[in-house]
Motif scaffolding. Structure first.
Motif, PDB file in Angstrom:
ATOM      1  N   ARG A  44       0.834  -1.190   0.000  1.00 49.57           N
ATOM      2  CA  ARG A  44       0.000   0.000   0.000  1.00 49.57           C
ATOM      3  C   ARG A  44       0.880   1.255   0.000  1.00 49.57           C
ATOM      4  NH1 ARG A  44      -2.867  -3.208  -1.564  1.00 49.57           N
ATOM      5  NH2 ARG A  44      -4.919  -3.874  -0.794  1.00 49.57           N
ATOM      6  N   PHE A  45       0.427   2.244  -0.792  1.00 42.79           N
ATOM      7  CA  PHE A  45       1.180   3.487  -0.913  1.00 42.79           C
ATOM      8  C   PHE A  45       0.589   4.612  -0.060  1.00 42.79           C
ATOM      9  CE2 PHE A  45       1.687   1.118  -4.866  1.00 42.79           C
ATOM     10  CZ  PHE A  45       3.071   1.043  -4.947  1.00 42.79           C
ATOM     11  N   LEU A  46      -0.628   4.423   0.449  1.00 45.57           N
ATOM     12  CA  LEU A  46      -1.286   5.453   1.246  1.00 45.57           C
ATOM     13  C   LEU A  46      -2.058   4.795   2.387  1.00 45.57           C
ATOM     14  CD1 LEU A  46      -2.283   8.395   1.725  1.00 45.57           C
ATOM     15  CD2 LEU A  46      -4.149   7.914   0.121  1.00 45.57           C
ATOM     16  N   PHE A  47      -1.837   5.310   3.603  1.00 44.64           N
ATOM     17  CA  PHE A  47      -2.608   4.907   4.775  1.00 44.64           C
ATOM     18  C   PHE A  47      -3.359   6.136   5.274  1.00 44.64           C
ATOM     19  CE2 PHE A  47       0.682   1.774   4.482  1.00 44.64           C
ATOM     20  CZ  PHE A  47       0.146   0.600   4.997  1.00 44.64           C
ATOM     21  N   ILE A 218      10.771   6.218   1.670  1.00 45.53           N
ATOM     22  CA  ILE A 218      10.502   7.628   1.996  1.00 45.53           C
ATOM     23  C   ILE A 218       9.054   7.690   2.490  1.00 45.53           C
ATOM     24  CG2 ILE A 218      10.305   9.980   1.114  1.00 45.53           C
ATOM     25  CD1 ILE A 218      12.312   9.159  -1.102  1.00 45.53           C
ATOM     26  N   VAL A 219       8.866   8.208   3.696  1.00 44.26           N
ATOM     27  CA  VAL A 219       7.527   8.219   4.293  1.00 44.26           C
ATOM     28  C   VAL A 219       7.158   9.655   4.654  1.00 44.26           C
ATOM     29  CG1 VAL A 219       6.065   7.394   6.174  1.00 44.26           C
ATOM     30  CG2 VAL A 219       7.800   5.883   5.173  1.00 44.26           C
ATOM     31  N   LEU A 220       6.033  10.124   4.115  1.00 45.79           N
ATOM     32  CA  LEU A 220       5.510  11.454   4.410  1.00 45.79           C
ATOM     33  C   LEU A 220       4.250  11.286   5.250  1.00 45.79           C
ATOM     34  CD1 LEU A 220       5.807  13.034   0.839  1.00 45.79           C
ATOM     35  CD2 LEU A 220       7.487  13.083   2.692  1.00 45.79           C
ATOM     36  N   LEU A 221       4.231  11.923   6.433  1.00 44.60           N
ATOM     37  CA  LEU A 221       3.116  11.786   7.358  1.00 44.60           C
ATOM     38  C   LEU A 221       2.415  13.127   7.502  1.00 44.60           C
ATOM     39  CD1 LEU A 221       5.903  10.274   8.900  1.00 44.60           C
ATOM     40  CD2 LEU A 221       3.923   8.953   9.658  1.00 44.60           C
ATOM     41  N   LEU A 222       1.151  13.198   7.107  1.00 41.28           N
ATOM     42  CA  LEU A 222       0.382  14.445   7.081  1.00 41.28           C
ATOM     43  C   LEU A 222      -0.726  14.355   8.121  1.00 41.28           C
ATOM     44  CD1 LEU A 222       0.108  14.713   3.189  1.00 41.28           C
ATOM     45  CD2 LEU A 222       1.878  15.683   4.673  1.00 41.28           C
ATOM     46  N   LEU A 240      -0.116  11.411  -6.432  1.00 39.66           N
ATOM     47  CA  LEU A 240      -0.044   9.957  -6.329  1.00 39.66           C
ATOM     48  C   LEU A 240      -0.667   9.235  -7.512  1.00 39.66           C
ATOM     49  CD1 LEU A 240      -0.912   9.360  -2.541  1.00 39.66           C
ATOM     50  CD2 LEU A 240       1.334   9.497  -3.613  1.00 39.66           C
ATOM     51  N   THR A 241      -1.618   9.861  -8.198  1.00 34.16           N
ATOM     52  CA  THR A 241      -2.396   9.106  -9.190  1.00 34.16           C
ATOM     53  C   THR A 241      -2.239   9.580 -10.623  1.00 34.16           C
ATOM     54  OG1 THR A 241      -4.389  10.484  -8.977  1.00 34.16           O
ATOM     55  CG2 THR A 241      -4.135   8.673  -7.404  1.00 34.16           C
ATOM     56  N   THR A 242      -1.578  10.721 -10.849  1.00 35.27           N
ATOM     57  CA  THR A 242      -1.431  11.232 -12.216  1.00 35.27           C
ATOM     58  C   THR A 242       0.035  11.512 -12.507  1.00 35.27           C
ATOM     59  OG1 THR A 242      -1.562  13.621 -11.751  1.00 35.27           O
ATOM     60  CG2 THR A 242      -3.652  12.407 -11.877  1.00 35.27           C
ATOM     61  N   ASP A 243       0.310  11.810 -13.779  1.00 34.97           N
ATOM     62  CA  ASP A 243       1.671  12.160 -14.196  1.00 34.97           C
ATOM     63  C   ASP A 243       1.876  13.671 -14.246  1.00 34.97           C
ATOM     64  OD1 ASP A 243       2.363   9.471 -14.530  1.00 34.97           O
ATOM     65  OD2 ASP A 243       1.535   9.448 -16.574  1.00 34.97           O
ATOM     66  N   ARG A 244       0.946  14.436 -13.696  1.00 36.85           N
ATOM     67  CA  ARG A 244       1.009  15.887 -13.810  1.00 36.85           C
ATOM     68  C   ARG A 244       2.323  16.440 -13.280  1.00 36.85           C
ATOM     69  NH1 ARG A 244      -3.002  20.275 -10.772  1.00 36.85           N
ATOM     70  NH2 ARG A 244      -1.964  22.129 -11.618  1.00 36.85           N
ATOM     71  N   LEU A 248       6.889   9.693  -9.459  1.00 37.45           N
ATOM     72  CA  LEU A 248       7.201   9.598  -8.041  1.00 37.45           C
ATOM     73  C   LEU A 248       7.843   8.245  -7.768  1.00 37.45           C
ATOM     74  CD1 LEU A 248       6.602  11.486  -5.560  1.00 37.45           C
ATOM     75  CD2 LEU A 248       4.630  10.023  -5.102  1.00 37.45           C
ATOM     76  N   PRO A 249       8.918   8.179  -6.994  1.00 36.42           N
ATOM     77  CA  PRO A 249       9.522   6.869  -6.687  1.00 36.42           C
ATOM     78  C   PRO A 249       8.494   5.939  -6.047  1.00 36.42           C
ATOM     79  CG  PRO A 249      10.924   8.663  -5.903  1.00 36.42           C
ATOM     80  CD  PRO A 249       9.636   9.293  -6.343  1.00 36.42           C
ATOM     81  N   ASP A 250       8.521   4.666  -6.404  1.00 31.27           N
ATOM     82  CA  ASP A 250       7.520   3.743  -5.852  1.00 31.27           C
ATOM     83  C   ASP A 250       7.850   3.304  -4.431  1.00 31.27           C
ATOM     84  OD1 ASP A 250       9.632   2.055  -6.286  1.00 31.27           O
ATOM     85  OD2 ASP A 250       8.581   0.713  -7.682  1.00 31.27           O
ATOM     86  N   THR A 251       8.918   3.861  -3.871  1.00 26.28           N
ATOM     87  CA  THR A 251       9.235   3.566  -2.466  1.00 26.28           C
ATOM     88  C   THR A 251       8.697   4.647  -1.526  1.00 26.28           C
ATOM     89  OG1 THR A 251      11.389   4.629  -2.788  1.00 26.28           O
ATOM     90  CG2 THR A 251      11.300   2.219  -2.981  1.00 26.28           C
ATOM     91  N   VAL A 252       7.869   5.535  -2.060  1.00 23.51           N
ATOM     92  CA  VAL A 252       7.219   6.557  -1.240  1.00 23.51           C
ATOM     93  C   VAL A 252       5.951   5.978  -0.619  1.00 23.51           C
ATOM     94  CG1 VAL A 252       6.006   8.765  -1.275  1.00 23.51           C
ATOM     95  CG2 VAL A 252       8.164   8.511  -2.512  1.00 23.51           C
TER      96      VAL A 252
END
Length: 839
Positions: A44-47, A218-222, A240-244, A248-252
């Protein structure tokens, strides 16, 4: 200490973490995510953590950060202290740098963004502030932001959402786009102002891609996403969902935490790549486990603790810390639990320190030393102990008591020793004031509101003054709030919140009333509603316009008409001379209106907290800000009304008189304008603004000698005053002094090389001197600075016609009419060119 040995303090922290979080399923789910590769469908990429206040979201997010670091992740934690995407990225840069990974290119781009934003506000001020003064007028930066809001740059449109006419705002936005494009030259610089996320985020993704080569995750906590989500959620979804914004590295991995579930309309298609973690109060098994961890196992005690706390982690931990011997020792889950915790602690110094640490909203070692009122060594010792308390949440390098525990601690101190309560807050207020004044030393006061450190110190000072019931604390906070409204809704909300917090924490109904009503106003109508509420509460509803004030009819003819007449009224935008033929008005300015709604005023007075009186200068300031907002959309009639309200409160305020005089001049009421401006200059002979406006009004009334005297006063005070120099050139024209006219305009363009207006006026002077080729150069420069300047196109078309360039003349005049179809003078000049061409 031998390498690898764990310290006592670390043991305490680990036990505290385990005891307070105890979310074994959630913790294991998050930790296990690092055992799967990004290619694994289980990864999972987002919690998204969500649940009600007090359920332990922040603690769980901080635990997630700890677990991520154990896996070698580079982490950054951001909460509601960030108010925009650029501020979030600045926080990420700071935290990554502390861990040895500087995002240098992103830091550089953020610095450029700050510089360009300041330049944009300056440009907006020059384009939108109706005052002829070169320096920002009261509320001028708010007008600048209103113009930037028309570009979509300022969310919420700050104080002017309901004041600025949409067409006017769009016109200003179009002009600003042209001005910014001419000023910055680089398209990226323009985007950095108008849409900073579109420039900053691709730099972020590139930087993260580089960092990903050095760290496994790489973990970003908001955190506090219920507050940050309104400006972050759409951006995060695109990231997270577009190429705009690039790859983004897939280890984020991103963690968000707030009170509400993720928006299914936005995140529904991302469900297979994210995990939602709804938090409930602890289950009975979890609660029993936490109590057992703290040595509370007697069944009657456990049962009573479960009943009273409802499974809230912080209250369970606090009750467990009191070591209750029987169920009678477990009563109120907040106040009594705190009292028992304090009784259990044998060291009186620690008991006092725990209570003192509750007084500030945020604690660091410096603030704690003031709150505890002890020597530095003892303060550091006690602060190290306070950091280990189960209800002390860590926020970066600082801590904050959990609200459920802090509130009863505050009530306990307030009730036990009112004098001690006031003394403690008084000490803290003085310390915050001292620190604030240190940050101000040698700095331009106009930049302080953009400084997060200064704002935080000022808010801390005001909070403690309010809690100590300082005699001017509320009025000072409200005065600051008016200024904060000029800076936008995000900053105004922080000033409103300090009233809410202090009113609640100090048990002050009057302060709470201010906070609650202003918060509701801000939510319903933005900062303009806040200012309206302040006036309504004071019972100072603006009077209707005295007499019949005309609304000036605007045209867009060149600054020098062919017949040599002076167009009436100031430009709609400084730098863009606009006007109409002089008009005669049937005026009745005597007497006050008879239809004042006294009942509404009385109702407003009755809803004002009885213990606070708003000072007249503050109310007058609000009237002035409202006047500037009206003037920004060209409604000088309403602006004059507001300024009359201000003068009813502060009749000898020279600046307000000068503004009203200028707006009366804009309405064509030149005799009335002269009366105000002469009074303003008598009250403040050093006000170059008033002298310059007085000169312009006298010139329109046909008194060039008096105009020259006034403008010379203005220029003696400010030799590089561009607006006064241009007006001085017009006086020279009326006095038959072409050399003096050109000399004044040469000074004007030297003082302000980026003033399209000054270059256009200089072109007119050159054309009047039969120097048409030089005039073309001046017009070219004006249009390079402002491609939407219809007057410059029309005047350049006339110069081309005089030189025999008929095609170029028609092209310029057509462009002028395209920009302003009602431009009568341009149409006349075009007809003359066509007649010349067709014989």
């Amino acid at each position: 200490m031998a390498r690898g040995r764990v310290s006592l303090q670390e043991r305490v922290r680990r036990r505290t973490r385990a005891g307070l979080v105890a979310r074994s399923a959630e913790r294991e789910l998050f930790r296990g995510n690092f055992d799967t590769t990004p290619e694994d469908e289980r990864h999972r990429f987002l919690f998204h953590v969500h649940g009600t206040a007090g359920v332990g979201k922040t603690r769980l997010v901080k635990e997630f950060e700890h677990l991520a670091r154990e896996q070698g992740a580079l982490t950054a934690y951001v909460n509601e202290t960030a108010g925009s995407v650029p501020e979030v990225l600045e926080s990420v840069c700071r935290q990554f740098a502390l861990r040895g990974h500087r995002l240098k290119e992103l830091e550089r781009t953020l610095a450029t963004h700050r510089e360009r934003r300041h330049e944009a506000e300056t440009a907006a001020l020059a384009a939108l502030d109706p005052a002829p003064d070169g320096a920002p007028s009261t509320g001028g930066m708010a007008l600048a932001r209103a113009g930037l809001a028309g570009l979509g740059l300022v969310p919420g449109v700050a104080p002017f959402a309901a004041v600025l006419d949409p067409a006017q705002l769009a016109h200003g936005a179009d002009r600003l786009r042209s001005v910014l494009a001419a000023r910055f030259r680089s398209h990226e610089d323009v985007r950095l102002v108008l849409d900073p996320a579109s420039v900053l985020t691709p730099v972020l993704t590139d930087e993260l891609d580089a960092v990903a080569a050095d760290v496994p995750w790489i973990v970003l906590l908001l955190d506090t996403y219920e507050r940050t989500g309104p400006f972050l959620d759409a951006w995060l979804h695109d990231l997270l969902t577009t190429d705009r914004y690039g790859a983004l590295p897939d280890t984020v991995v991103v963690v968000t935490a707030g009170q509400h579930p993720a928006d299914p309309a936005r995140w529904g298609t991302f469900a297979d790549f994210m995990t939602s973690l709804p938090l409930q109060p602890f289950t009975e098994a979890e609660a029993r486990g936490l109590l057992a961890e703290r040595g509370v196992t007697a069944e009657p005690v456990v049962a009573e603790a479960l009943r009273l706390t409802g499974g809230l982690p912080v209250l369970l931990s606090t009750i467990a810390g009191t070591r209750p011997a029987g169920p009678e020792d477990v009563t109120d889950p907040s106040a009594t639990a705190v009292e028992r915790f304090l009784k259990w602690e044998q060291d009186p110094g620690r008991r006092f320190a725990a209570l003192a640490g509750a007084l500030p909203r945020l604690l660091d070692a410096d603030v704690f030393a003031v709150a505890a009122d002890c020597d530095r060594d003892r303060a550091e010792e006690l602060y190290a102990w306070v950091e280990t308390l189960p209800f002390a949440d860590r926020l970066g390098g600082r801590i904050r008591y959990h609200d459920i525990v802090r509130a009863p601690m505050l009530r306990l101190q307030r009730g036990r020793s009112p004098r001690g309560w006031a003394d403690g807050h008084g000490r803290l207020a003085q310390a915050f004031r001292r620190w604030r004044e240190q940050t101000e030393s040698g700095r331009d006061t106009g930049t302080l509101w953009l400084d997060e450190t200064w704002c935080e110190l000022r808010l801390g000072e005001l909070y403690h003054r309010l809690c100590a019931a300082g005699p001017t604390a509320v009025s000072d906070t409200l005065r600051d709030l008016v200024e904060a409204c000029d800076q936008g809704e995000a900053l105004a909300a922080r000033w409103v919140r300090v009233l809410e917090d202090a009113g609640r924490d100090a048990g002050a109904p009057g302060v709470s009333a201010w906070g609650d009503r202003l918060s509701a106003a801000l939510a319903s109508g933005g900062t303009r509603a806040v200012l309206d509420t302040l006036l309504d509460w004071a019972g100072h509803t603006p009077l209707p316009v005295p007499g019949r004030l005309p609304v000036r009819r605007g045209g867009d003819e060149p600054s020098t008409t062919p017949g040599g007449g002076v167009p009436a009224g100031p430009p709609d935008f400084p730098g863009d001379p606009v006007g109409a033929d002089p008009m005669l008005w049937d005026l009745d300015l005597a007497g006050a209106p008879a239809d004042v709604d006294w009942m509404s005023q009385e109702q407003a007075r009755l809803t004002t907290p009885a213990d606070v009186a708003l000072p007249a200068p503050l109310l007058a300031r609000i009237h002035r800000d409202r006047a500037l907002a009206h003037a920004a959309r060209g409604d000088h009639t309403s602006a004059v009304t507001e300024l009359s309200g201000a003068l009813a409160l502060t009749p000898d305020d020279a600046r307000t008189l000068a503004l009203r005089g200028e707006y009366l001049r804009a309405l064509g009421l030149h005799a009335e304008a002269v009366a105000d401006l002469e009074q303003a200059t008598a009250l403040d002979p050093a006000d170059a603004y008033a002298w310059a406006s007085l000169g312009a009004a006298r010139l329109t009334l046909g008194h060039p000698e008096g105009a020259r005297t006034a403008l010379d006063h203005a220029l003696a005070l400010r030799p590089d005053y561009t607006w006064a120099l241009v007006r001085r050139a017009r006086v020279a024209r009326e006095l038959g002094d072409p050399e003096g006219r050109l000399a004044a305009l040469d000074r004007a363009v030297a003082a302000e090389p980026d003033s399209a207006w000054a270059h256009c006026e200089r072109g007119d002077a050159l054309r009047a001197a039969d120097r048409d080729r030089e005039a073309l150069t001046a017009y070219d420069r004006a249009l390079a600075l402002d491609p939407g300047y219809a007057s410059a196109y029309a005047s350049r078309g006339v110069a081309h016609h005089r030189l025999g360039h008929l095609d170029e003349a028609l092209a310029d005049l057509d462009r002028a009419l395209e920009l302003n179809p009602s431009y009568a003078w341009a149409r006349e000049r075009r007809d003359a060119v066509v007649q010349h061409r067709d014989g």
